[in-house]
Write a protein that holds these residues in place. Structure first.
Motif, PDB file in Angstrom:
ATOM      1  N   PHE A  50       0.827  -1.215   0.000  1.00 10.67           N
ATOM      2  CA  PHE A  50       0.000   0.000   0.000  1.00 10.67           C
ATOM      3  C   PHE A  50       0.855   1.257   0.000  1.00 10.67           C
ATOM      4  CE2 PHE A  50      -3.753  -2.532   0.646  1.00 10.67           C
ATOM      5  CZ  PHE A  50      -4.742  -1.756   0.071  1.00 10.67           C
ATOM      6  N   LEU A  51       1.952   1.257   0.746  1.00  7.72           N
ATOM      7  CA  LEU A  51       2.818   2.443   0.759  1.00  7.72           C
ATOM      8  C   LEU A  51       3.438   2.673  -0.617  1.00  7.72           C
ATOM      9  CD1 LEU A  51       4.608   2.057   4.202  1.00  7.72           C
ATOM     10  CD2 LEU A  51       2.951   3.806   3.580  1.00  7.72           C
ATOM     11  N   ARG A  52       3.677   1.586  -1.323  1.00 12.56           N
ATOM     12  CA  ARG A  52       4.289   1.698  -2.643  1.00 12.56           C
ATOM     13  C   ARG A  52       3.284   2.184  -3.686  1.00 12.56           C
ATOM     14  NH1 ARG A  52       7.653  -3.260  -4.008  1.00 12.56           N
ATOM     15  NH2 ARG A  52       5.650  -4.255  -4.392  1.00 12.56           N
ATOM     16  N   GLN A  53       2.060   1.664  -3.615  1.00 11.25           N
ATOM     17  CA  GLN A  53       1.102   1.913  -4.701  1.00 11.25           C
ATOM     18  C   GLN A  53      -0.228   2.502  -4.270  1.00 11.25           C
ATOM     19  OE1 GLN A  53       1.260  -2.279  -6.179  1.00 11.25           O
ATOM     20  NE2 GLN A  53       0.908  -1.247  -8.135  1.00 11.25           N
ATOM     21  N   GLY A  54      -0.468   2.578  -2.971  1.00 13.40           N
ATOM     22  CA  GLY A  54      -1.808   2.940  -2.489  1.00 13.40           C
ATOM     23  C   GLY A  54      -2.108   4.420  -2.622  1.00 13.40           C
ATOM     24  N   GLU A  55      -3.358   4.748  -2.351  1.00 17.92           N
ATOM     25  CA  GLU A  55      -3.846   6.121  -2.458  1.00 17.92           C
ATOM     26  C   GLU A  55      -4.109   6.638  -1.046  1.00 17.92           C
ATOM     27  OE1 GLU A  55      -4.463   9.353  -4.152  1.00 17.92           O
ATOM     28  OE2 GLU A  55      -4.385   7.723  -5.616  1.00 17.92           O
ATOM     29  N   PHE A  56      -3.580   7.835  -0.732  1.00 19.04           N
ATOM     30  CA  PHE A  56      -3.781   8.368   0.616  1.00 19.04           C
ATOM     31  C   PHE A  56      -4.291   9.806   0.623  1.00 19.04           C
ATOM     32  CE2 PHE A  56      -0.419   5.100   1.074  1.00 19.04           C
ATOM     33  CZ  PHE A  56      -1.107   4.231   1.911  1.00 19.04           C
ATOM     34  N   GLY A  57      -4.634  10.354  -0.543  1.00 14.57           N
ATOM     35  CA  GLY A  57      -5.126  11.728  -0.611  1.00 14.57           C
ATOM     36  C   GLY A  57      -4.138  12.690   0.018  1.00 14.57           C
ATOM     37  N   SER A  58      -4.649  13.617   0.837  1.00 16.11           N
ATOM     38  CA  SER A  58      -3.752  14.593   1.461  1.00 16.11           C
ATOM     39  C   SER A  58      -3.425  14.228   2.903  1.00 16.11           C
ATOM     40  CB  SER A  58      -4.389  15.978   1.397  1.00 16.11           C
ATOM     41  OG  SER A  58      -5.644  15.932   2.053  1.00 16.11           O
ATOM     42  N   CYS A  59      -3.715  12.979   3.289  1.00 12.57           N
ATOM     43  CA  CYS A  59      -3.474  12.552   4.671  1.00 12.57           C
ATOM     44  C   CYS A  59      -1.981  12.446   4.980  1.00 12.57           C
ATOM     45  CB  CYS A  59      -4.087  11.175   4.921  1.00 12.57           C
ATOM     46  SG  CYS A  59      -5.875  11.158   4.880  1.00 12.57           S
ATOM     47  N   GLU A  60      -1.627  12.776   6.208  1.00 12.41           N
ATOM     48  CA  GLU A  60      -0.270  12.506   6.698  1.00 12.41           C
ATOM     49  C   GLU A  60      -0.219  11.008   7.036  1.00 12.41           C
ATOM     50  OE1 GLU A  60       0.884  14.235  10.558  1.00 12.41           O
ATOM     51  OE2 GLU A  60       2.875  14.565   9.687  1.00 12.41           O
ATOM     52  N   VAL A  61       0.696  10.286   6.388  1.00 15.51           N
ATOM     53  CA  VAL A  61       0.693   8.827   6.520  1.00 15.51           C
ATOM     54  C   VAL A  61       1.779   8.361   7.498  1.00 15.51           C
ATOM     55  CG1 VAL A  61       0.944   6.645   5.284  1.00 15.51           C
ATOM     56  CG2 VAL A  61      -0.158   8.582   4.160  1.00 15.51           C
ATOM     57  N   THR A  62       1.345   7.612   8.499  1.00 10.26           N
ATOM     58  CA  THR A  62       2.288   7.038   9.455  1.00 10.26           C
ATOM     59  C   THR A  62       1.994   5.540   9.611  1.00 10.26           C
ATOM     60  OG1 THR A  62       0.886   7.443  11.399  1.00 10.26           O
ATOM     61  CG2 THR A  62       2.387   9.211  10.753  1.00 10.26           C
ATOM     62  N   VAL A  63       2.965   4.809  10.130  1.00 10.50           N
ATOM     63  CA  VAL A  63       2.769   3.390  10.414  1.00 10.50           C
ATOM     64  C   VAL A  63       3.083   3.150  11.884  1.00 10.50           C
ATOM     65  CG1 VAL A  63       3.712   1.068  10.022  1.00 10.50           C
ATOM     66  CG2 VAL A  63       3.287   2.568   8.074  1.00 10.50           C
ATOM     67  N   ARG A  64       2.184   2.482  12.596  1.00  9.47           N
ATOM     68  CA  ARG A  64       2.526   2.090  13.966  1.00  9.47           C
ATOM     69  C   ARG A  64       3.284   0.769  13.901  1.00  9.47           C
ATOM     70  NH1 ARG A  64      -1.246   1.422  19.357  1.00  9.47           N
ATOM     71  NH2 ARG A  64      -2.380  -0.097  18.087  1.00  9.47           N
ATOM     72  N   ILE A  65       4.544   0.815  14.325  1.00 13.79           N
ATOM     73  CA  ILE A  65       5.378  -0.389  14.321  1.00 13.79           C
ATOM     74  C   ILE A  65       5.178  -1.149  15.636  1.00 13.79           C
ATOM     75  CG2 ILE A  65       7.117   0.623  12.800  1.00 13.79           C
ATOM     76  CD1 ILE A  65       8.854   1.013  15.404  1.00 13.79           C
ATOM     77  N   ASN A  66       5.721  -2.340  15.698  1.00  6.32           N
ATOM     78  CA  ASN A  66       5.713  -3.079  16.956  1.00  6.32           C
ATOM     79  C   ASN A  66       6.802  -2.514  17.872  1.00  6.32           C
ATOM     80  OD1 ASN A  66       3.716  -5.511  16.725  1.00  6.32           O
ATOM     81  ND2 ASN A  66       4.719  -5.361  14.727  1.00  6.32           N
ATOM     82  N   GLY A  67       6.650  -2.746  19.170  1.00  7.18           N
ATOM     83  CA  GLY A  67       7.539  -2.153  20.161  1.00  7.18           C
ATOM     84  C   GLY A  67       8.973  -2.652  20.057  1.00  7.18           C
ATOM     85  N   VAL A  68       9.907  -1.860  20.566  1.00 12.87           N
ATOM     86  CA  VAL A  68      11.318  -2.241  20.495  1.00 12.87           C
ATOM     87  C   VAL A  68      11.631  -3.450  21.381  1.00 12.87           C
ATOM     88  CG1 VAL A  68      12.161   0.040  19.841  1.00 12.87           C
ATOM     89  CG2 VAL A  68      12.022  -0.566  22.256  1.00 12.87           C
ATOM     90  N   ASP A  69      10.665  -3.843  22.207  1.00 15.09           N
ATOM     91  CA  ASP A  69      10.857  -5.038  23.031  1.00 15.09           C
ATOM     92  C   ASP A  69      10.359  -6.306  22.308  1.00 15.09           C
ATOM     93  OD1 ASP A  69       8.241  -4.186  23.070  1.00 15.09           O
ATOM     94  OD2 ASP A  69       7.866  -4.791  25.150  1.00 15.09           O
ATOM     95  N   THR A  70       9.992  -6.180  21.022  1.00 13.92           N
ATOM     96  CA  THR A  70       9.532  -7.348  20.258  1.00 13.92           C
ATOM     97  C   THR A  70      10.564  -7.714  19.192  1.00 13.92           C
ATOM     98  OG1 THR A  70       8.431  -6.089  18.507  1.00 13.92           O
ATOM     99  CG2 THR A  70       7.140  -6.533  20.490  1.00 13.92           C
ATOM    100  N   GLU A  71      10.351  -8.860  18.563  1.00 18.33           N
ATOM    101  CA  GLU A  71      11.273  -9.286  17.492  1.00 18.33           C
ATOM    102  C   GLU A  71      10.917  -8.654  16.142  1.00 18.33           C
ATOM    103  OE1 GLU A  71      10.279 -13.384  16.014  1.00 18.33           O
ATOM    104  OE2 GLU A  71       9.007 -13.401  17.811  1.00 18.33           O
ATOM    105  N   TYR A  72       9.822  -7.863  16.112  1.00 13.62           N
ATOM    106  CA  TYR A  72       9.294  -7.412  14.819  1.00 13.62           C
ATOM    107  C   TYR A  72       9.750  -6.018  14.367  1.00 13.62           C
ATOM    108  CZ  TYR A  72       5.956 -11.065  16.135  1.00 13.62           C
ATOM    109  OH  TYR A  72       5.377 -12.222  16.541  1.00 13.62           O
ATOM    110  N   TRP A  73      10.118  -5.165  15.318  1.00 17.17           N
ATOM    111  CA  TRP A  73      10.195  -3.737  15.000  1.00 17.17           C
ATOM    112  C   TRP A  73      11.202  -3.382  13.907  1.00 17.17           C
ATOM    113  CZ3 TRP A  73      14.159  -0.082  16.126  1.00 17.17           C
ATOM    114  CH2 TRP A  73      15.243  -0.585  16.849  1.00 17.17           C
ATOM    115  N   LYS A  74      12.352  -4.055  13.893  1.00 22.86           N
ATOM    116  CA  LYS A  74      13.349  -3.720  12.869  1.00 22.86           C
ATOM    117  C   LYS A  74      12.859  -4.131  11.475  1.00 22.86           C
ATOM    118  CE  LYS A  74      17.601  -3.491  15.488  1.00 22.86           C
ATOM    119  NZ  LYS A  74      18.972  -3.954  15.680  1.00 22.86           N
ATOM    120  N   ASP A  75      12.212  -5.288  11.396  1.00 19.86           N
ATOM    121  CA  ASP A  75      11.637  -5.721  10.109  1.00 19.86           C
ATOM    122  C   ASP A  75      10.524  -4.762   9.673  1.00 19.86           C
ATOM    123  OD1 ASP A  75      13.314  -7.899   9.925  1.00 19.86           O
ATOM    124  OD2 ASP A  75      11.897  -9.301  10.846  1.00 19.86           O
TER     125      ASP A  75
END
Lengths: 289, 89
Positions: A50-75
């Motif tokens: 979606f970030l590559r091809q999606g449509e977001f109009g004039s919205c400020e786009v952010t992503v909530r990542i997983n916490g730094v205490d998880t194995e996911y955040w760097k990925d």
């Protein structure tokens, strides 16, 4: 403007496709709590597409990542940072300045690797523990990337060993503290979500309260909440009219070489002019300076 | 035979099932669901593109569609293949 930042579940194609159509100022594509453990991989891939091809109009786009205490955040970061559509990440469970610095460093590495200007990606910090609220100013000033700090709702209440009430008594001090810390550090204070999605009157009351405290806007979990919050945050006709008068009078005074000036019998000095200009910014009648 | 899945049958999504195929068997794509009749060739093309970009040559893909856009289809195929080859979990 960050009056409303709407959460979109990161593994829900329907919401990711239509999310920007609801008219919020910002979007939070969620890889954290809205995504089941078993679907972290698919959500990350979906959000990246979606970030590559999606449509977001004039919205400020952010992503909530997983916490730094998880194995996911760097990925999570590696998957979403390369795309220009992304303006910032929302980091959960930020307890202290060190957490911000860890994320800041990782962002710089990824930005450099992808030929993106280092420092482009902003950080929106979720303060979801008593310790996080206590360290609010240090967090807000830990990196020039920090754009906003946001109090947690449910997690913070649990950490305080209390429960959420309709009056929000338990969050009262945390909210006040957060506004002071954010303003002192020059970042935006953005409020937590209002969880009762069918209680419009309750939402309006809470939004009026947090606006009066000094919040810049609110996180949103249901599209129906957006118009109510905008309605509270938008300046009224009278406020706009008054602001226009003040700004015009100040401009005239400056041209005549005068400092203070009187409008409708009230002395207008620099803070009053600044506030009037801010009202016009919120009304969309003036560009942000 | 190893298989993997990604996606759901919810509105605007699709469920992609991928299975290992013998060397030299090529890419086989099956599509069923709400948009299959009208958009089959475009969907096949998208799926084949994603597969090719991942360097996979032999695979069976079954897509159960419920109105997924191109973006979603691509993401679900990529996720299913990654699960199959164990690249991301």
């Amino acid at each position: 403007m960050r009056r409303t930042m709407l959460y979109l579940p990161g593994n829900n194609p329907n919401m990711l496709t239509r999310g920007y159509l609801f008219g919020s100022d910002g979007l939070v594509l969620d890889l954290e709590d809205a995504v089941a453990m078993a679907e972290k991989d698919t959500a990350r891939i979906l959000v990246r597409h979606f970030l590559r091809q999606g449509e977001f109009g004039s919205c400020e786009v952010t992503v909530r990542i997983n916490g730094v205490d998880t194995e996911y955040w760097k990925d999570d970061l590696a998957a979403v940072i390369p795309f220009p559509a992304l303006q910032g990440i929302r980091a959960p469970k930020v307890d202290d300045a060190a957490t911000v610095k860890i994320i800041d460093e990782e962002l710089s590495i990824i930005e450099e690797k992808n030929g993106i200007p280092v420092g482009r990606t902003k950080i929106f910090c979720l303060l979801e523990t008593a310790k996080g609220i206590w360290n609010a100013y240090d967090i807000a000033s830990a990196s020039p990337r920090v754009a906003a700090i946001i109090p947690g709702g449910e997690d913070l209440t649990a950490d305080l060993k209390t429960s959420r009430s309709s009056e929000g008594t338990e969050l009262d001090w945390a909210r006040r503290m957060l506004v002071f810390a954010a303003r002192a550090a020059g970042v935006d204070p953005i409020d937590t979500v209002f969880p009762r999605v069918t209680d419009d009157a309750g939402l309006r009351k809470e939004t009026e309260f947090i606006k009066q405290l000094g919040f810049e806007g609110k996180s949103v979990i249901h599209p129906n909440q957006i118009p109510i919050i905008h309605n509270v945050f938008n300046p009224t006709e009278q406020e706009i009219e008054k602001a226009l008068k003040i700004v015009a009078a100040a401009k005239e005074a400056a041209e005549r070489g005068q400092g203070a000036v009187s409008v409708d019998g009230r002395m207008v000095d620099i803070p009053v002019v600044k506030r009037a200009e801010y009202t016009l910014v919120k009304a969309g009648l003036l560009e942000v300076k | 035979m190893n298989t993997a899945q990604a996606g759901t049958l919810e509105s605007m999504d699709c469920l992609v099932t991928v299975s290992e195929a013998a060397q030299g068997a090529g890419v086989k794509i099956q599509i069923a669901g709400s948009s299959a009749a009208r958009f089959k060739s475009a969907m096949e093309k998208k799926a084949a593109e994603v597969i090719a970009s991942m360097g996979v040559k032999d695979i069976d893909i079954s897509i159960q569609d419920n109105g997924a856009l191109d973006i979603v289809l691509g993401a679900r195929v990529e996720a299913a293949v990654k699960r199959l080859i164990g690249g991301e979990r």
